[in-house]
Structures are given as structure tokens and as C-alpha cells.
Design an enzyme around this catalytic site. Structure first.
Site, mmCIF file in Angstrom:
data_model
loop_
_atom_site.group_PDB
_atom_site.id
_atom_site.type_symbol
_atom_site.label_atom_id
_atom_site.label_comp_id
_atom_site.label_asym_id
_atom_site.label_seq_id
_atom_site.Cartn_x
_atom_site.Cartn_y
_atom_site.Cartn_z
ATOM 1 N N ASP A 28 86.659 101.621 23.479
ATOM 2 C CA ASP A 28 86.818 103.025 23.152
ATOM 3 C C ASP A 28 88.203 103.159 22.494
ATOM 4 O O ASP A 28 88.994 102.211 22.513
ATOM 5 C CB ASP A 28 86.734 103.850 24.442
ATOM 6 C CG ASP A 28 87.093 105.308 24.231
ATOM 7 O OD1 ASP A 28 86.527 105.933 23.318
ATOM 8 O OD2 ASP A 28 87.958 105.822 24.966
ATOM 9 N N ASP A 30 90.428 106.716 22.121
ATOM 10 C CA ASP A 30 91.285 107.685 22.815
ATOM 11 C C ASP A 30 91.476 107.322 24.279
ATOM 12 O O ASP A 30 90.500 107.228 25.029
ATOM 13 C CB ASP A 30 90.643 109.084 22.761
ATOM 14 C CG ASP A 30 90.984 109.835 21.491
ATOM 15 O OD1 ASP A 30 92.182 110.061 21.252
ATOM 16 O OD2 ASP A 30 90.055 110.200 20.750
#
Length: 243
Positions: A28, A30
């Protein structure tokens, strides 16, 4: 009080060693490769206060975690502006522009990121970034951290049929870089992201950068780490190497 990082992981039967030979690692963006949540929180807080949201009372960290962190912008727009979705979509677009201004100056990698990057590169393991962030944000964060040449693919939730917490973005990543879920694991920092990776059939290493550990554990990661320097991660990678 929340359990200490990784304490509850015994309920999961999968270990990273079972993935040998490892083919890929999916990240991922963020909160996972960079500590961006404080910038998102700041942008939402300032802009919502400006328009008198919640009677002008600034949103709290708890509100941010419950209603915003890890969620897709379309869902955030519906949650914050249920009576005027178009206004909500315009608001989140403007907020992302503010985030990009902040990120271009203030973005920092999660501790130990370049150490795990080197571990992956030294072994020729494939990698992709999988995010619910808008593409412009994702590309800015990746390039700001000097990772444009590291990731072989970028998969954006809005370009899939369903974004996280659905498995679609992770399944698309497996397809694009041509690897098996049985030889791939995921790094994630949010409940929706962990759920997406687990639903796609992969073990997920949860990163407790910002979100409460007890909530992350409910999404069933194999274990939680504080950051990429965490000895628990390196013990697992060493075990994987031995296989």
C-alpha cells in the site's frame, strides 16, 4: 489497552515462510511507505472547519480514523456529504490538491523502508504498489520517496471494479506482475487495506503507523509491526530466506 504490536498474531496459521519461494511483495502507499496520514488529517481538518462542517468544530483523530483513513474518496464523499454527493466529490478533489502541496514539501518514508527495499531488490523479488489514493497522489508520493524505478506496477483502486476493502486491486496486481498469491505477501496500514489483502488470499503484514492496533488485528494480518525496522519482520524474512 491495545495489545502490543503482534501479540495477537498467534491466531493466524500462515507464516511468511510458507510462501517460499517468495515471488512478490505488494505495498500500500499512504501510511505504509510514507507517513502521510498526518498530512491528510491536517488537510481534511482545515478544509472542513473552513466550510463549517460539524458546527465548525475541528475533526478529531478518532473521527479521521473512523470515517476517512484508508477509505476510497467516493466513499469519503458519501460519508461526509450524504445529502450532496457532487459537493462531496468536489470537496475531496480540492482536499487532494492541498494534500499534494503539503506532501511535495513534507513527505517522509516510514522508518526502515529503504532497508526492506534493498532486501527485496537483492533477491530479485517482484513488487507493486496498490492504493486507494488518486493516481496523481500515488505518483507524487512514489516519486518523492525515490521509488519510481522500484515499483514495477501501480494499481489504483478507482481503476478497478471495486476499491479496497474489496480484493480487486490486489488481484489485479497479481495479474499484472504475473505472480501467484501463494508466493506473495502484502504490507498494509489500514483496516480496509488489510481486509483487501486477506480477501485476495494473501498474508498481510500490518504496519501500526497510525491506526489503533486492536482495530488492525480485527482485520486479521499475520502480524503487526511498528515499522520496517521491527525485529519481528526481520525474523520472519530470515525464516523465509532459510526456506
Amino acid at each position: 489497552m491495545a495489545a502490543s504490536v503482534g501479540e495477537n498474531s498467534v491466531e493466524s496459521k500462515t507464516t511468511l515462510a510458507e510462501l517460499a519461494p517468495l515471488q512478490a511483495v505488494l505495498f500500500d502507499i499512504d501510511g505504509t511507505i510514507c507517513d502521510s496520514d498526518p498530512l491528510h488529517h491536517y488537510a481534511f481538518r482545515e478544509m472542513l472547519q473552513e466550510i463549517g462542517f460539524n458546527g465548525g468544530v475541528p475533526i478529531t483523530e478518532e473521527f479521521f480514523v473512523d470515517h476517512i483513513a484508508g477509505k476510497h474518496n467516493d466513499d469519503i464523499a458519501k460519508s461526509l456529504f450524504p445529502d450532496d454527493i457532487q459537493r462531496g466529490l468536489k470537496f475531496v478533489d480540492d482536499k487532494e490538491a492541498m494534500f499534494r502541496r503539503l506532501a511535495s514539501e513534507q513527505l517522509k518514508p516510514v522508518n526502515g523502508l529503504y532497508k526492506v527495499k534493498k532486501w527485496i531488490e537483492d533477491r530479485g523479488i517482484k513488487r507493486a504498489a496498490v492504493t486507494n489514493a488518486p493516481k496523481a497522489n500515488a505518483e507524487l508520493m512514489i516519486s518523492s520517496l525515490g521509488l519510481s524505478d522500484f515499483f514495477e506496477a501501480l494499481i489504483v483502486g478507482s481503476e478497478c471494479e471495486h476499491a479496497k476493502p474489496h480484493p480487486d486491486p490486489y488481484l489485479k496486481a497479481l495479474e499484472i506482475i504475473n505472480v501467484s498469491k501463494d508466493h506473495t505477501f502484502v504490507f498494509e496500514d489500514s483496516v480496509s487495506g488489510i481486509k483487501a489483502g486477506v480477501a485476495a488470499g494473501m498474508p498481510v503484514v500490518g504496519i501500526a503507523t497510525r491506526n489503533p492496533e486492536h482495530l488492525l488485528m480485527e482485520a486479521k494480518p499475520v502480524f503487526l509491526i511498528k515499522d520496517y525496522e521491527d525485529p519481528k519482520l526481520w525474523a520472519a524474512l530470515e525464516e523465509l530466506d532459510k526456506k
